[in-house]
Design a protein around this motif. Structure first.
Motif: not given
Length: 338
Positions: A1-14, A69-74, A226-232
């Motif tokens: 199992m994997y977890l995805l973290g999104i960090d929205l900064g003012s210089s970039s998105v990580k 190399g991780v499948n977005g469905q994971e 669909d836009e991110l390649g992740l599981k609905v």
């Protein structure tokens, strides 16, 4: 199992991908490769296009999946950290009405200062723990006064992280921590600050539903998946401003614990269990990620604007290419306190 973290900064998105069981970071990526564009039409203004944030989320997420190399469905869940104090306005179709007025924009400072004096400093400090200052509520009042046609079309006001969550789930929502950083949370009443909204003439219906900082805040929609390649249908399970999140990531959760971090700005962030304030407004106080009505956890924040660019100046002019940032940090650590 994997977890995805999104960090929205003012210089970039990580974007980072971590193993759910171990917390090990499998891969990270950021977009754009150069600093994110900032719009400054007038002195003291700073705006960004939310559509660009979302585009960079897509690019960085796809890159992380490719690198790992991780499948977005994971991927089992998504969490969000974001630049604080910004304002995003959307209409009933969830279309953005204007560029986001971000944290370092100072156009609303006089509006907040006037509210502070007319509502009464004691009233503001005891209920909001801060002056309305140049925070999100004051920025919304600026739009109401200066762009009435935009304000009239607004359906919901969002913080930057709320906007990303809207794109992910299709549902507008915010958190207590988020409202407190926008100076729209009444800590005495433990609800949105109706008295401030009434003073500004802001419709309370603009505030979206409140969801917990931790827990299911909505499910990933078909288009976003669909836009991110992740599981609905995977949950968006966490959302917090960058400074509370930095404290959380460093396990700073209980009264007396302190975190010090540096990025675009430099921050010292401590946790208190007391609903109190600095009468001189030298520091700001917001709801921490684990704040609850029956277990108060307040984040006390001292911010030094420009620390990132000052550090860069030191690197270029003193290090002159002969020192790395890590070496500069080691040298600074040898300087005696005081």
């Amino acid at each position: 199992m994997y977890l995805l973290g999104i960090d929205l900064g003012s210089s970039s998105v990580k974007v980072s991908l971590v193993e759910g069981d171990t917390g090990h970071c499998v891969a990270s990526a950021y977009q754009p490769q150069r600093e994110m564009p900032m719009i400054a039409k007038k002195m003291g203004w700073a705006e960004q296009e939310p559509a660009l944030w979302w585009r960079y989320v897509q690019l960085a997420t796809r890159e992380v999946l490719k690198l790992s190399g991780v499948n977005g469905q994971e991927v089992a869940a998504v969490g969000i950290s974001y630049q604080m104090h910004g304002l995003v306005l959307v209409d009933k179709d969830f279309q953005v009405l204007r560029p986001s007025i971000i944290w370092c924009d100072s156009r609303a400072a006089e509006i907040g200062e006037q509210a502070f004096h007319e509502l009464g400093e004691e009233k503001c400090l005891t209920h909001l723990l801060n002056s309305p200052g140049n925070f999100t509520a004051s920025k919304l009042k600026w739009v109401k006064d200066n762009e009435p046609e935009i304000y009239a079309r607004a359906y919901k006001m969002l913080l930057p992280g709320d906007y990303l969550a809207l794109k992910l789930t299709g549902e507008p929502a915010t958190t207590v921590s988020g409202l407190s950083e926008g100076i729209m949370w009444d800590f005495q009443e433990e609800k949105p600050a109706d008295f401030l909204l009434e003073y500004f003439g802001i419709d309370p219906a603009l505030i979206p539903d409140i969801v917990p900082t931790f827990g299911e805040q909505g499910k990933l929609g078909l288009q976003a998946a669909d836009e991110l390649g992740l599981k609905v249908g995977i949950p968006v399970a966490y959302r917090a401003g960058d400074q509370p999140n930095n404290g959380f990531s460093l396990n700073v959760l209980q009264p007396g614990e302190i975190a010090a971090t540096a990025g675009t700005s430099g921050v010292v962030y401590g946790v208190s269990s007391k609903v109190t304030y600095d009468k001189f407004s030298r520091v700001n106080t917001f709801a921490h990620v684990n704040h609850k009505k029956n277990a108060k956890r307040l984040g006390v924040l001292l911010c030094v604007n420009g620390s990132g660019i000052l550090n860069s100046w030191m690197y270029r002019n003193i290090g002159q290419g002969n020192l790395t940032y890590d070496q500069m940090n080691l040298m600074a650590s040898d300087v005696p306190i005081g």
